[in-house]
Each structure stands twice: as C-alpha cells, then as structure tokens.
Design an enzyme around this catalytic site. Structure first.
Site, PDB file in Angstrom:
ATOM      1  N   ALA A  95       3.273 -24.590 -66.339  1.00 37.66           N
ATOM      2  CA  ALA A  95       2.783 -25.733 -65.569  1.00 37.66           C
ATOM      3  C   ALA A  95       1.271 -25.633 -65.357  1.00 37.66           C
ATOM      4  CB  ALA A  95       3.489 -25.790 -64.217  1.00 37.66           C
ATOM      5  N   ALA A  96       0.545 -26.689 -65.735  1.00 40.00           N
ATOM      6  CA  ALA A  96      -0.908 -26.704 -65.575  1.00 40.00           C
ATOM      7  C   ALA A  96      -1.443 -28.072 -65.947  1.00 40.00           C
ATOM      8  CB  ALA A  96      -1.574 -25.647 -66.458  1.00 40.00           C
TER       9      ALA A  96
ATOM     10  N   SER B 197      -4.902 -20.255 -73.210  1.00 43.20           N
ATOM     11  CA  SER B 197      -5.460 -21.206 -74.170  1.00 43.20           C
ATOM     12  C   SER B 197      -6.634 -20.588 -74.914  1.00 43.20           C
ATOM     13  CB  SER B 197      -5.936 -22.458 -73.427  1.00 43.20           C
ATOM     14  OG  SER B 197      -6.732 -23.274 -74.254  1.00 43.20           O
TER      15      SER B 197
ATOM     16  N   TYR C 185     -11.449 -26.413 -67.316  1.00 44.66           N
ATOM     17  CA  TYR C 185     -10.103 -26.092 -67.798  1.00 44.66           C
ATOM     18  C   TYR C 185     -10.058 -24.686 -68.376  1.00 44.66           C
ATOM     19  CZ  TYR C 185      -6.185 -25.756 -70.992  1.00 44.66           C
ATOM     20  OH  TYR C 185      -5.083 -25.311 -71.671  1.00 44.66           O
TER      21      TYR C 185
ATOM     22  N   LYS D 110      -8.085 -21.088 -67.072  1.00 37.69           N
ATOM     23  CA  LYS D 110      -7.188 -20.268 -67.883  1.00 37.69           C
ATOM     24  C   LYS D 110      -7.660 -18.811 -67.928  1.00 37.69           C
ATOM     25  CE  LYS D 110      -3.922 -23.085 -69.012  1.00 37.69           C
ATOM     26  NZ  LYS D 110      -2.548 -22.813 -68.551  1.00 37.69           N
TER      27      LYS D 110
END
Length: 325
Positions: free
Chosen positions: A74-75, A117, A141, A145
């Site tokens: 979930a993100a 990612s 983003y 991560k």
C-alpha cells in the site's frame, strides 16, 4: 502462518496475492480501496477494508488472523503528484509504514517484505544499476521509498525481524485481462490511450546518448514481480536473519522507440510516434542488474517484453471497449 498484504486489492497487490495463494500461502488483505478493487482478489481471500494509518484496524487484523508475515505494498505512487503534494506522500508512505511497523513489532510479526522502487536511484549514470549503486531519489515519491527501506532495515535489526525491500523497475502486463493495470501513469497504458484515441504516441526527446536516441528502460512483467515476492517470502520464512535489498528487473534494456513500435504492432494501430522536447529529469538509461536477486533467491524473470505488452493490451481492451476511450 498467515501473510497480511497491504494494498492487496490494487494492480500489483492483487498479482502478489494471487501468486502467494497459488504457492500455498495463507493470506489476508488490508486495503482502503482508494484505488483497489475487491473483484481483483481470488475467491476465498479475506479482505479487511482499512487504512495503514489506522493502528486499531491493523491491530485487529494482525490479531484475528494470527499474522506472522507482512507484505507492505500500500502506497501512493505517482511521481508528479508527489512533487505537488509532498506532505501527503510522506504521510501515506512514511507515516503509514511507520504505523504498520509499530503494529508488527507489537504483534510479534517476524517477517516483513517491503514494496520499494527503482525511483530510489534517481538518475544513475551507469550501464547496469546494482544494489550498490548510490541512491539519489529525484522526487518525494522516491524519497519516501528510500526512507521506507531505512525504516524496515532498522526495525528488522532492532527486533529480530527478517526483512526484504524489493526495488521494482518498470512494471507492466497482466496475469489475466481482468487484472490489467487500471491506471494511465506509465508508458505502456499511456501509449495505449493515445493510440485508441487516434492520437500519435509521444516520444519525449530522441537525442539521448542511446542507440536510437530515445530513453532506455528495464520493463518487467507483473507476473515476474509477483513470483519474486513468493521467492522473497520463502526466503524470509527460511532465514530469520535475512536483511535484503534487491532489484526486480530483467537486466535488459528496451528503448522508448522500440517499446512504442511493439505496442503499435500488438495493438494493430499504425500511428507513427511524434517527437516532442525532453522532459526534465528523464535519465538516458535505467536498467537493472538482476544478478543479486538470482544469487539470493534463485529468481529470474521468465516473461519477455512481447508477452508483457500482449497481456497489457488484453487488459486495456477489456476496460476500454469503446475504441475512442
């Protein structure tokens, strides 16, 4: 044992759930359904609707299902949106992960698999990106991560939790048309959309230092991503001291021009691409080294780029029966 999959009703999450169930694992899904769809889940998989920011919901699921492993997918994941709404991304991706980890520690969860990612690397100037390539994310983003990887590793070391962070490269494709990517944020669905609307696909710059002048990327089939999670889950189960950071990629680069040509062939649309100016921040080449994941997990990609595009196109057609959609 039972694995809790956060974000398990989403595009990537549902493929991971499917692969884990088919490998014989017990799973429960926690998803706030902001982008997930219950219809994506295999029959019989329990779905608990709730946010990763809701500690009470987490405690309840972990206790009722006797969870001993977590796959945290979930993100929020749109790079452009993260630039516009950094605080939102830090809250959802960092505070959300912190909340999950706190609940996991208190519940005695001993295995934690984190969805990371390739965005953690930023713009690496290397032929192949290895796990030792310096991380220099270019967006909030990517920063969330990388922060997440640090948190997972630190918690694992402090509390005796086996951990792995999997760095996805460019994910596309589908295990079935029903599980196709509903978003239009990555190259493959963006090209599908323009072709279906009778518009030329766009190439952002053709003057990069690559063989055809367009950017080169490592595209990985979603079924390979899912099988990598199964391999990682097995490793965490077998090795309580595991602390891994691994690329999920093919080790092979495909240029944007080559990808668009393949998409045109598979879709039957023959509109030639239009060259437009470069986008700021696009590196010329980002291709994974997959050596470490093969060494650590015995895993390697099994699907080629044509299979990826063909399966993605089947999913697109199912969701967009109107040719102008």
């Amino acid at each position: 044992m039972t694995w809790m999959i956060t974000g398990g009703a989403g595009y990537i999450g549902s493929h991971v759930v499917k692969a884990l169930v088919e490998s014989g694992e017990q799973v429960v899904v926690l998803d706030d359904l902001s982008t997930g769809d219950p219809a994506r889940l295999p029959a019989g998989v329990p779905l608990e609707q709730g946010s990763v920011l809701d500690r009470a919901a987490l405690d309840s699921v972990l206790s009722r299902y006797e969870v001993r492993g977590i796959v945290h997918i979930a993100a929020k994941k749109q790079v452009g949106e993260s630039v516009e709404r950094p605080l939102h991304y830090y809250r959802e991706n960092v505070v959300g992960l912190q909340t999950v980890l706190e609940a996991a520690v208190d519940a005695g969860v001993s295995r934690f698999l984190f969805s990371s990612s390739a965005a953690v690397y930023g713009m690496p100037d290397v032929d192949l990106v290895t796990e030792r390539t310096p991380c220099d994310p270019m967006s909030p983003y990517g920063e969330t991560k990388l922060t997440g990887e640090w948190m997972v590793g630190a918690v694992g070391r402090a509390h005796g939790m086996a951990t792995a962070s999997l760095r996805y490269f460019n994910v596309a494709g589908a295990a079935s048309a029903e599980l196709g990517d509903p978003g239009i944020f990555n190259l493959v669905p963006m090209v599908f959309q323009r072709l279906a609307q009778g518009k030329a696909p766009l190439i952002f710059g053709d003057d990069y230092p690559t063989p055809d002048g367009t950017c080169v990327r490592d595209y990985i089939h979603i079924e390979d991503v899912a099988s990598a999670h199964v391999a990682a889950a097995r490793r965490l189960t077998a090795d309580p001291s595991a602390s891994l950071k691994l690329n999920i990629g093919t080790g092979e680069g495909v240029s944007v021009a080559e990808m668009i040509d393949l998409i045109r062939e598979v879709s039957g649309h023959d509109l030639a691409p239009e060259i437009v100016p470069r986008r700021a921040g696009d590196p010329a080449r980002v291709v994974a080294s997959a050596e470490l994941i093969t060494k650590e997990l015995g895993w390697s990609a099994q699907y080629d780029v044509r299979q990826m595009v063909t399966s993605a196109w089947a999913g697109w057609q199912l969701r967009h029966p109107d040719p102008q959609a």
